[in-house]
Design an enzyme around this catalytic site. Structure first.
Site, mmCIF file in Angstrom:
data_model
loop_
_atom_site.group_PDB
_atom_site.id
_atom_site.type_symbol
_atom_site.label_atom_id
_atom_site.label_comp_id
_atom_site.label_asym_id
_atom_site.label_seq_id
_atom_site.Cartn_x
_atom_site.Cartn_y
_atom_site.Cartn_z
ATOM 1 N N LYS A 1 -13.488 27.509 61.088
ATOM 2 C CA LYS A 1 -13.149 26.084 61.107
ATOM 3 C C LYS A 1 -14.395 25.242 61.424
ATOM 4 C CE LYS A 1 -10.287 22.771 63.530
ATOM 5 N NZ LYS A 1 -9.313 22.566 64.592
ATOM 6 N N GLU B 1 -20.375 34.936 66.165
ATOM 7 C CA GLU B 1 -20.008 36.233 65.585
ATOM 8 C C GLU B 1 -19.875 36.128 64.071
ATOM 9 O OE1 GLU B 1 -18.519 34.703 68.061
ATOM 10 O OE2 GLU B 1 -18.077 36.075 69.727
ATOM 11 N N GLY C 1 -7.205 26.328 65.056
ATOM 12 C CA GLY C 1 -7.570 27.619 64.478
ATOM 13 C C GLY C 1 -6.460 28.650 64.606
ATOM 14 N N ARG C 2 -5.852 28.728 65.800
ATOM 15 C CA ARG C 2 -4.823 29.766 66.015
ATOM 16 C C ARG C 2 -3.495 29.429 65.345
ATOM 17 N NH1 ARG C 2 -6.658 27.466 70.555
ATOM 18 N NH2 ARG C 2 -5.302 26.105 71.769
ATOM 19 N N GLU D 1 -4.432 31.537 74.531
ATOM 20 C CA GLU D 1 -5.465 30.509 74.331
ATOM 21 C C GLU D 1 -4.829 29.116 74.384
ATOM 22 O OE1 GLU D 1 -8.051 29.786 70.588
ATOM 23 O OE2 GLU D 1 -9.346 31.021 71.835
ATOM 24 N N HIS E 1 6.274 56.137 73.934
ATOM 25 C CA HIS E 1 5.555 57.326 74.391
ATOM 26 C C HIS E 1 4.258 56.942 75.082
ATOM 27 C CE1 HIS E 1 8.410 59.831 72.184
ATOM 28 N NE2 HIS E 1 8.450 58.791 71.368
ATOM 29 N N LYS F 1 -19.820 31.432 75.788
ATOM 30 C CA LYS F 1 -20.672 31.342 74.590
ATOM 31 C C LYS F 1 -22.068 30.852 74.982
ATOM 32 C CE LYS F 1 -16.872 30.070 71.468
ATOM 33 N NZ LYS F 1 -16.311 29.014 70.636
HETATM 34 O O1 F6P Z 1 -13.790 30.798 70.651
HETATM 35 C C1 F6P Z 1 -12.495 30.430 70.424
HETATM 36 C C2 F6P Z 1 -12.307 29.885 69.050
HETATM 37 O O2 F6P Z 1 -12.764 28.581 68.991
HETATM 38 C C3 F6P Z 1 -10.862 29.978 68.612
HETATM 39 O O3 F6P Z 1 -10.103 28.950 69.072
HETATM 40 C C4 F6P Z 1 -10.996 30.045 67.146
HETATM 41 O O4 F6P Z 1 -9.835 30.534 66.545
HETATM 42 C C5 F6P Z 1 -12.176 30.981 67.015
HETATM 43 O O5 F6P Z 1 -13.020 30.632 68.087
HETATM 44 C C6 F6P Z 1 -12.918 30.893 65.723
HETATM 45 O O6 F6P Z 1 -13.390 29.604 65.502
HETATM 46 P P1 F6P Z 1 -13.928 29.183 64.081
HETATM 47 O O7 F6P Z 1 -12.801 29.250 63.128
HETATM 48 O O8 F6P Z 1 -14.441 27.781 64.259
HETATM 49 O O9 F6P Z 1 -15.028 30.125 63.709
#
Ligand code: F6P
Length: 567
Positions: free
Chosen positions: A230, A236, A290-291, A375, A406, A524
């Site tokens: 987003k 990452e 995002g979520r 979150e 189990h 971060k």
């Molecule tokens: O670090 C948390 C977060 O901002 C989440 O809320 C989000 O889903 C995820 O990182 C990924 O964010 P983006 O879609 O901006 O890469």
């Protein structure tokens, strides 16, 4: 009464007597106090599920609700009719229905970011206006859906090819958090509905092993990467996207590699700057969290796998629950389930909720839900920044049944910590595995295990068998059973929306902002600083100075790290 975790519901936020001048603090209201009193009475009287059923032969029927195609049995909860009334009164006092209505109306309910939370616009039917900030966003949503469809059709038809002219065989989704969890969960859940030969993989972790696994066996000439982010600033995702591009470029050359990347983002400029062709950037918007973004172009890989029609059916499933909620938030099933979680969290002191889908293909459902609930509502201040006076989000955990039986069910049945459980089960097996002999019987066994677990938790060992404390199951442990006809795209959409709305209900009771996530930011920033120092550490002379800003434990770890890396 066996359920003995400490409850925080018997005091108000300040520890003083409840008043009607709540000033936005739900724990200072008479409704909260009434629930706390009621909880104490039930606990003191040893509320007993077996007794509740005995006293009310109609309980199972009365306490089973439907939302869309979902049958939700909440009869095995430690509640009476009075509890439900008191919980609804609490919701009314907290203005939960009004907050849901404000969210659905596109108001800027995400106050800290100054945005709407309008994921429901993603599943509104064509032609329905959805206005936020004076703008009807429906045309943009429809246009983007059309672009997604056209892209997927071209991909599947072999018209959108790799730079060397070969058709794309594998799509690799690079994204993390909301840009991966929902799509990966849906892709797995809807395996029976895959409508083409495209393989989809998901890479999220910055651990090099993740991308290595994601690329294993692939031919760059036949691979397309969808970079979903987003904000297009997530470390990452960008690191993995760069590494994937380097991998593709090493085979195809840099320019040709660019043809193998598309992006989904609300930060179009950042994606273009990264090197994605403007025509290959799909939009999401700042008013989609995002979520909560599964229904947006973040689901492009899912649409590629299951096709436009099935994707539309998933959205329609979500929409059916949105309509169920919009038709009367106070009487909706998500309202009830959200309030039950408040009941346990705040008035029984239960800290966790187990989510156990009796479906192999829903094994990622709990992982997706962890982000949605934790979150969203893992917060400690209210909308106005004042501290919440009570516990907020529960810890969500779990795993697929029957495997879970189990593994951790022993604790559910006989441990000293009570864990409300959500069981999800389908009446029919997944369509694509239903053919061979014996499937029906194994599926029956799966369903039977689900029902058996809920019964064992609630009612424990029969009295006649209770002569050995080691073997005794005390029962009286709450659970919900959600039964759906089959794991179709629509049913998955319904399940997703059912839990999304519950999450909003919880947050509204506690008065927190369910749509921001500032808690993840410090880590971060620290990671960036530590990364810089790890790199500086290649120069042993410079490393001590570079580490000066860190706390003693981090410095010590850096020293051990350098020793182990032999830097
Ligand atoms: O670090 C948390 C977060 O901002 C989440 O809320 C989000 O889903 C995820 O990182 C990924 O964010 P983006 O879609 O901006 O890469």
């Amino acid at each position: 009464m066996v359920l003995s975790d400490s409850a925080d519901g018997d005091i108000t936020a300040s520890g003083s007597a409840a008043s009607d001048s709540a000033d936005g603090d739900i724990t200072a209201t008479s409704e909260w106090a009434a629930l706390a009193r009621h909880a104490r009475e039930l606990q003191a009287g040893g509320v007993d599920l077996a007794g509740l059923f005995e006293a009310d032969p109609g309980r199972a029927g009365r306490c089973t609700s439907t939302a869309g195609e979902l049958v939700v049995d909440w009869s095995r909860h430690l509640v009476t009719d009075a509890t439900v009334e008191l919980l609804l009164a609490l919701a009314e006092r907290a203005g939960v229905a009004a907050r849901i209505e404000a969210m659905l109306a596109g108001e800027p309910v995400n106050v800290t970011d100054g945005r709407a939370a309008l994921h429901t616009a993603l599943r509104a039917p064509a032609g329905e206006a959805v206005v936020t900030g004076g703008v009807d966003v429906a045309p943009a949503v429809a246009a983007e859906r059309e672009r997604m469809g056209a892209f997927v059709r071209a991909l599947v038809a072999g018209e959108r090819r790799g730079a060397g002219g070969l058709p794309i065989r594998t799509v690799v989704n690079i994204g993390i958090g909301g840009s991966q969890l929902g799509p990966a969960m849906a892709h797995e859940a809807l395996a029976a509905f895959r409508s083409c030969d495209l393989e989809c993989r998901f890479v999220s972790n910055i651990d090099p092993a993740a991308l290595a696994a994601g690329l294993d066996g692939l031919d760059a000439a036949e691979t397309l990467f969808i970079v979903v982010s987003k904000g297009f600033a997530t470390a990452e995702t960008l690191a993995n996207a760069r590494a994937a591009r380097a991998w593709a470029a090493s085979v195809l050359g840099l320019e040709a590699a660019g043809r193998h990347f598309v992006a989904v983002t609300a930060s179009r400029e950042a994606a273009v700057e990264f090197g994605i062709e403007p025509d290959d950037v799909f939009a999401t918007w700042d008013w989609v969290g995002g979520r909560f973004s599964m229904g947006s172009a973040a689901g492009l890989a899912v649409m590629a796998a299951i096709g436009e029609e099935n994707f539309a059916a998933m959205l329609a499933g979500m929409r059916s629950i949105d309509e169920h909620v919009a038709g009367g938030p106070a009487a909706s099933v998500p309202m009830l389930l959200g309030l039950l979680s408040v009941w346990y969290r705040n008035f029984w002191g239960f800290q966790t909720r187990a989510v156990v889908p009796y479906s192999e293909r829903l094994r990622l459902f709990g992982v997706w839900l962890q982000q949605v609930i934790m979150e969203s509502n893992g917060k400690r201040v209210r909308l106005d920044g004042s501290p919440v006076g009570c516990e907020t989000a529960e810890i969500v955990w779990g795993g697929p049944g029957a495997d879970s039986q189990h593994s951790f069910h022993q604790l559910l049945h006989q441990g000293t910590t009570a864990v409300p459980a959500d069981f999800i089960v389908l009446a029919r097996p997944d369509a694509d595995v239903a053919g061979p002999p014996g499937v029906a019987e194994r599926h029956e066994a799966l369903v039977a295990n689900c029902f058996a677990q809920a019964a064992a938790l609630a009612f424990g060992t029969p009295p006649a068998e209770e002569d050995d404390p080691h073997r005794e199951l005390p029962g009286n442990r709450p659970s919900t059973v959600i039964l759906a006809p089959e794991l179709t795209p629509s049913v998955l959409g319904q399940l997703v929306a059912l839990y999304e709305h519950q999450t909003v209900v919880q947050g509204a009771v506690w008065g927190v902002n369910s749509f921001d996530q500032f808690g993840v930011e410090l880590g971060k920033t620290l990671a960036d600083a530590i990364t810089a120092d790890l790199r500086a550490g290649t120069d042993p002379a410079g490393s001590d100075a570079a580490d000066a800003d860190h706390d003693p434990s981090t410095k010590s770890l850096l020293a051990h790290y350098r020793r182990l890396r032999k830097l």
